[in-house]
Scaffold this motif. Structure first.
Motif, short mmCIF file in Angstrom:
data_model
loop_
_atom_site.label_atom_id
_atom_site.label_comp_id
_atom_site.label_asym_id
_atom_site.label_seq_id
_atom_site.Cartn_x
_atom_site.Cartn_y
_atom_site.Cartn_z
N PHE A 300 0.86 -1.18 0.00
CA PHE A 300 0.00 0.00 0.00
C PHE A 300 0.90 1.23 0.00
CE2 PHE A 300 1.18 -0.97 4.26
CZ PHE A 300 1.35 0.25 4.90
N THR A 301 0.30 2.40 -0.24
CA THR A 301 1.04 3.67 -0.18
C THR A 301 0.08 4.76 0.30
OG1 THR A 301 2.33 2.96 -2.09
CG2 THR A 301 2.52 5.26 -1.43
N GLY A 302 0.43 5.43 1.39
CA GLY A 302 -0.42 6.50 1.90
C GLY A 302 -0.09 6.84 3.34
N LYS A 303 -0.77 7.84 3.86
CA LYS A 303 -0.48 8.36 5.21
C LYS A 303 -1.19 7.51 6.27
CE LYS A 303 0.00 13.10 3.49
NZ LYS A 303 -0.54 14.48 3.54
N LEU A 304 -0.52 6.42 6.63
CA LEU A 304 -1.07 5.51 7.64
C LEU A 304 -0.09 5.35 8.80
CD1 LEU A 304 -2.52 2.43 5.69
CD2 LEU A 304 -3.74 4.44 6.50
N LYS A 305 -0.65 5.19 9.99
CA LYS A 305 0.13 4.80 11.17
C LYS A 305 -0.55 3.57 11.76
CE LYS A 305 1.76 9.43 12.40
NZ LYS A 305 1.71 10.51 13.43
N VAL A 306 0.22 2.53 12.00
CA VAL A 306 -0.31 1.29 12.54
C VAL A 306 0.07 1.17 14.01
CG1 VAL A 306 -0.14 -1.22 12.43
CG2 VAL A 306 -0.33 0.09 10.32
N ALA A 318 6.03 8.46 5.40
CA ALA A 318 7.17 8.86 4.57
C ALA A 318 7.43 7.92 3.40
CB ALA A 318 8.42 8.99 5.43
N GLU A 319 6.83 6.74 3.40
CA GLU A 319 7.12 5.75 2.36
C GLU A 319 6.23 6.00 1.14
OE1 GLU A 319 7.80 1.74 3.66
OE2 GLU A 319 8.00 2.38 5.74
N LYS A 320 6.63 7.00 0.36
CA LYS A 320 5.80 7.47 -0.76
C LYS A 320 5.84 6.57 -1.98
CE LYS A 320 6.24 12.34 0.55
NZ LYS A 320 6.63 13.70 0.10
N TYR A 321 6.83 5.69 -2.04
CA TYR A 321 6.98 4.86 -3.25
C TYR A 321 6.66 3.39 -2.99
CZ TYR A 321 9.19 9.15 -4.70
OH TYR A 321 9.42 10.48 -4.99
N GLY A 322 5.89 3.16 -1.94
CA GLY A 322 5.45 1.80 -1.68
C GLY A 322 5.82 1.33 -0.28
N ALA A 323 4.83 0.94 0.49
CA ALA A 323 5.06 0.42 1.84
C ALA A 323 4.58 -1.03 1.91
CB ALA A 323 4.31 1.27 2.86
N TYR A 324 5.09 -1.74 2.94
CA TYR A 324 4.79 -3.17 3.05
C TYR A 324 4.47 -3.51 4.51
CZ TYR A 324 7.48 -3.04 -1.29
OH TYR A 324 7.94 -2.73 -2.54
N ILE A 325 3.58 -4.47 4.67
CA ILE A 325 3.30 -5.02 6.00
C ILE A 325 3.04 -6.51 5.82
CG2 ILE A 325 0.80 -4.52 5.86
CD1 ILE A 325 0.89 -3.92 8.88
N ASN A 326 3.58 -7.33 6.72
CA ASN A 326 3.34 -8.77 6.53
C ASN A 326 2.11 -9.23 7.30
OD1 ASN A 326 4.05 -9.40 9.20
ND2 ASN A 326 6.18 -9.83 8.67
#
Length: 486
Positions: A300-306, A318-326
């Motif tokens: 996913f990519t966007g302004k998220l806090k988990v 800050a991960e504007k070019y692609g973020a990952y979560i397992n």
């Protein structure tokens, strides 16, 4: 199988005993009827030799017996094979004979050139006729020399005896056993599921043909393991690694991979094919059911806090070019926090997802890689995100971008029905189909067109009815990757 003999000779030169050397494999076969007969014949031969002192060529006697048994088995196998393909097998009666034309049986012809083998073949036929298993006729003017036809005696008890002779369970019994198993497990499924529709098709096929479905086997234990796995997958709401699932279901971590997996995959593919969907790769097909080799990676990519259950926080802003979560992390999420997001876009294909976040994504947008039909763990992740978005002062708009085809429409509807009721299609309309007309693919499958027609009558797909009408008119479809090439 190897047989050899060593003769023991007394002082007068007469043979009085024989030591039989058998390889180990024979002993594992002695429980079978034909090998027990073989052993009795061998024992009787040795007794005769020891009593008379005459060293008869016992191995030749055994060889003759084996050849005779081979003829019997082959004749019955061929006739029962033809019987199972005949009208008589299904209806129980037929005026036509189930027959072999000897001149057309290539496996017989070379043997008939040998007088000794020919005698054995005739002796086998005489014995089978006495036992009322088969009958036969001679070529005209060649009685006692050339057999014309051999046919099966069509009596239920005699046919059952034929199955016993070739050491096979009657196919009708195997089919009835499979039918009962399928009905048992089908009763555990919810109405309307893809798997239930497939199993109902199998039930109808077995009842009509009185044979096992090609998607199963003649092994009852394997069939039950296949059905057990399918029902488990259909009800699964979490992620499971293949070997852990196998251990839980069968008490054997390798059973699924070695014996069950290929059958399960063929069934899952056919279930999709029946409703006109494209067939994904094997791993994706299993992932859709929550079965994976390793934990799934979600993009996913966007302004998220988990926020995790243990109090730790992960900021993906800050991960504007692609973020990952397992997937393991998803299971431990307490809640998801979002900055003001005005639009959420789910994207079906990876290439389009990567292209979009590099070329078109805005600061106030959350882009989620959807993939094919989402897995149970991905569904949990989507719901966690939506719960966070509901806390915003302004609710965002939700869109889905997928292929303009049956699969794309179904993926959209599943997401809208189960997770995002406000979902709207993005670039999945008639305008896009016409704009990229040169890149469309021709629809040649009649079943695919029928699947489209079915969607055109389904009110759940009303937002696609206009584009579906165009697709049916021109028999075309469009994969979304074509839209990023120009």
């Amino acid at each position: 199988m190897k047989l050899s003999a060593r003769w023991t000779v007394n002082e007068s030169g007469k043979a009085f005993g024989c030591c039989v050397v058998l390889n180990c494999r024979l002993f594992s076969l002695l429980r079978r009827r034909r090998f027990r007969i073989l052993l009795r014949l061998w024992t009787a031969t040795l007794l005769f030799i020891r009593t008379t002192g005459i060293p008869l060529p016992a191995i030749l006697i055994l060889r003759r017996f084996q050849m005779k048994m081979n003829y019997e088995r082959k004749i019955l196998e061929r006739l029962i094979g033809k019987y199972e393909k005949s009208k008589a097998y299904i209806t129980g009666h037929s005026s036509r004979r189930i027959a072999l034309t000897v001149s057309e049986e290539n496996w017989l012809q070379s043997g008939m050139e040998n007088p000794e083998e020919k005698k054995l073949f005739f002796a086998t036929l005489v014995e089978l006729k006495k036992q009322e298993l088969v009958d036969y006729s001679w070529v005209k003017f060649e009685e006692g020399n050339l057999v014309d036809k051999i046919w099966l005696i069509q009596d239920e008890n005699r046919i059952r005896e034929g199955y016993r002779r070739i050491e096979r369970t009657p196919t009708k019994e195997t089919a009835a056993e499979l039918l009962a198993l399928i009905e048992k497990y089908a009763g555990k499924l919810s109405p309307g599921t893809q798997l239930l529709v497939f199993l109902e098709t199998c039930i109808e096929e077995i009842k009509n043909r009185k044979k096992c479905s090609s998607y199963f086997s003649e092994d009852r234990i394997l069939n039950e393991d296949i059905l057990k796995c399918l029902v488990h997958m259909e009800k699964n709401e979490n992620e499971q690694m293949e070997r852990l699932m196998s251990q839980a279901l069968y008490g054997d971590s390798k059973r699924f991979e070695q014996d069950v997996k290929s059958k399960v995959l063929s069934i899952l593919k056919e279930a999709k094919r029946q409703i006109g969907e494209d067939i994904p790769e094997d791993d994706e097909l299993l992932r859709e059911k929550g079965v994976v080799r390793w934990p799934e990676i979600l993009e996913f990519t966007g302004k998220l806090k988990v926020h995790l259950e243990d109090g730790c926080n992960i900021d993906y802003t800050a991960e504007k070019y692609g973020a990952y979560i397992n997937s393991e992390t998803v299971l431990h999420i307490s809640w998801v926090e979002t900055e003001q997001i005005d639009r959420v876009l789910f994207i079906e294909n990876k290439a389009n997802y990567v292209w979009y976040i590099s070329h078109e994504k805005t600061e106030e947008e959350l882009v989620i890689f959807h993939g094919g039909c989402y897995s149970p763990i991905k569904g949990k992740w989507f719901r966690k995100i939506l719960q966070g978005l509901e806390c915003q002062p302004r609710k965002p708009e939700y869109y889905h971008w997928g292929d303009i085809d049956v699969g794309g429409f179904r993926i959209f509807q599943r997401l809208r029905e189960n997770i995002v009721s406000e979902l709207k299609p993005y670039r999945m309309d008639t305008q896009c189909l016409e704009q990229y007309h040169d890149d469309t693919m021709k629809i040649t499958s009649l079943s695919y067109l029928k699947a489209l027609e079915k969607l055109s009558r389904d009110s759940n797909y009303a937002c696609f009815h206009q584009v579906i009408a165009k697709m049916l008119e021109e028999k075309i479809r469009l994969e979304q990757e074509a839209m990023i090439l120009k």
